[in-house]
Each structure stands twice: as C-alpha cells, then as structure tokens.
Enzyme design. Structure first.
Site: not given
Length: 346
Positions: A165, A216, A220, A311
C-alpha cells in the site's frame, strides 16, 4: 512558536507558516506531487531557522491527508492533525488551505491532535474507527456474499497474495520490485493517486513485471470524513492517474485507507463496479518494528488464502524491503504459492 500547515491539491502540496500573531513567518511554498523530500527539507530548514531564534515549529495536516505523517515525523518534525469539526469547509477536491490548517493550531492548540509514528495519522480516533467498522458489519457481509469484498481467498488451497500500500515511493518501491523479480513472485500494489501521478516509471515497471495495480485513493484520507462526492472523486482521479501511466489493469479493486468504512461509504462504493479489498495478515510494518519482526509476524499469521498487507509507501520502507526475502522464502518453505489479488482463488 511557529505554525505550519500542509494542504494537498490535485497536483501536489502547499505549505504556509504563521507566527504567533497570525502573520506569515515564511513565504508560502508549493511542491508538485512526488517532491515530498523537497517539502520535508523545506520544513526542516525552517525548523532549524526558527530554532536559532528560540522558536519551535508545529506542523498541521488534516484527516484527508494520510500520505506524509510517517516520513515527516521520522525526519524529526512535530506533527499534529486537525479534524473536520475544527476546520472550515473543504473545496470540492483538496484539503482546506494550508494557512487555515496552521491557523487552527494557532487559535486553539488543544483543537489539534499530536501524532506519533506508532499511532499514525489517526492517533486519538481509534475508538471512532472501531465503532464505524462495527456498524458496517452487515453491509460488509452482504458485499462479501455478493463477491464485492475480499478479506481472503479460499482456505483450502495454499495460495496467498502479497499486497503493498501507499506507493509508488522511490526508492523503496524499486527495492521491493527487485525482490519480487528475484523470486518471480507476483504482487498487487494499491497506489495513492498523488504518488501515481508523480512516479509513472514505477507504475510502468509494475505493469511490465505482471503485477496488479489497484486503487488506494488520491490522498489516503479517513473515508468517513468525506462526502459521497469526495469519496467517488478520490477513486476516479486515482483510476485516471493509473490509466494514463499503464492503461487498464483488470477488475477495478480498491483498498480503503486504514480499512476505514461506514455503511454509507460502503454503499457509495457499491454504486460502481469496485471490489473492496481488505486483508487478514497485518505485520504493522508501517510502524517500523524491524525487519525480523515483520517477517516473523507474516509467517505466524499467514494461512491458505491470506491477503498480506505490507507497505511500499508512507515513509521509509527499508525494513519492509529487508523483510521481504525472508517472507517469501519462509512461505515457499511452508508450501505456499503466490498470486495477484485478482487471480487469488476465492
């Protein structure tokens, strides 16, 4: 004390700095997407300058910006979060102005929340997030039954999916891609739109290697703080940035930042063709517990069908890159094979 605010836009970031009288303490600065290192160095330079006169620098982001906190705090900056109820109305796309973010801390220091690497962007709001997630169980169960949400794949087959991510994020995305190439392992990258806009070469490399590129969000954000229009714009802008770089890449999949959700957010997401992708393995690599701890957590938690959350973005991800060979070798030794999320048996 000096107060700085960082705003995000459709093209990058803006920084404003105020003194204790609310006057500009430095010229406003703008940074294109991808120039996070320059933004960080700018703030560190101001922090050193103010320290020479006995002043400290306090920096404020808001809950729609989860892209910067890890890297800024690791660099030595003092970071706070302002929530929607202490801020003016946001524009249709973007955060409130940088000057407004700085001003809210100036007016009332108790109105902003101190962040840490351990708590991340949502420090102090975990109870609310848990309540929102609990309230979303019926809607999420319905989505799972209809094939619109994944926590994992089939438990009968030893196939798992590695997911990453918050990138692209040079040089760490490249280091992770190097490891995946070495072992010929496919993965899925859930990319943040502003980073995708800036780092086309990394997206092209992912696509050329056969990895899946998924959505995503643009900045964020904590999705429950957004309106329907804002949530859908986050997805649409990110899809556009990815498509400009590499074109379409299979089924449309979206991972909510933090796994955040409410019944309303889930209803908005089901209006289109989006499949929500969550996870069942989380080594908390974002907190940088050490490469060995990351590897150990993945190996202990993984079962057949697992969706493994790691990540490549959100700051220094050297520990994740260092852990990845041990993760892959450990899972191979246990008889697992790897698939992209869109190829995971379900």
């Amino acid at each position: 004390m000096r107060y700085s605010g960082i705003a995000w836009t459709g093209t990058g970031f803006e920084v404003a700095v105020l003194d204790e009288d609310g006057r500009p303490a430095a010229p406003p600065a703008r940074f294109a997407a991808g120039r996070i290192r320059a933004l960080t160095e700018h703030l560190l330079g101001l922090q050193r300058e103010f320290a020479d006169t006995g002043e400290s620098l306090l920096t404020v982001i808001d809950s729609t910006n989860g892209m910067l906190d890890g890297g800024l705090m690791s660099a030595g900056l003092t970071l706070y979060r302002a929530d929607p109820w202490v801020l003016p109305q946001r524009p249709a796309f973007g955060s409130v102005a940088a000057e407004e973010l700085a001003a809210v801390a100036l007016r009332d220091p108790d109105a902003v929340v101190r962040l840490s690497v351990e708590t991340g962007t949502l420090g102090g709001r975990s109870a609310q997030m848990i309540a929102d997630i609990d309230a979303s169980v019926p809607a999420l169960d319905f989505m799972r039954r209809s094939g619109r949400c994944l926590f994992s794949g089939q438990r009968e087959r030893p196939v798992v999916a590695l997911t990453f991510d918050d990138g692209p994020n040079p040089p760490y995305t490249g280091r992770i891609l190097d490891v995946l190439d070495r072992y010929a392992v496919p993965a899925t990258f859930f990319c943040v739109g502003l980073h995708a806009l800036a780092h086309r070469a990394e997206l092209e490399r992912m696509a050329a290697a056969g990895h899946q590129i998924a959505n995503h969000s643009w900045s964020h954000p904590y999705l429950p703080d957004l309106s329907r229009g804002e949530v859908l714009a986050q997805l649409e802008r990110t899809d556009e940035a990815i498509a400009k770089a590499v074109g379409s890449d299979g089924p449309r999949m979206f991972r909510p930042p933090y796994g955040s959700r409410t019944p309303d957010v889930l209803r908005w997401l089901t209006e289109g063709e989006t499949t929500v992708v969550l996870w069942d393995v989380e080594p908390s690599d974002w907190a940088r517990p050490g490469a060995d701890a990351i590897t150990r957590a993945v190996l202990e938690q993984t079962r057949p069908g697992s969706l493994i959350l790691m990540h490549d973005g959100g700051g220094d991800r050297s520990q994740t890159a260092d852990a990845l060979p041990g993760v892959i070798e450990g899972l191979l030794d246990r008889g697992y094979t790897f698939a992209r999320v869109d190829a995971l048996p379900t």
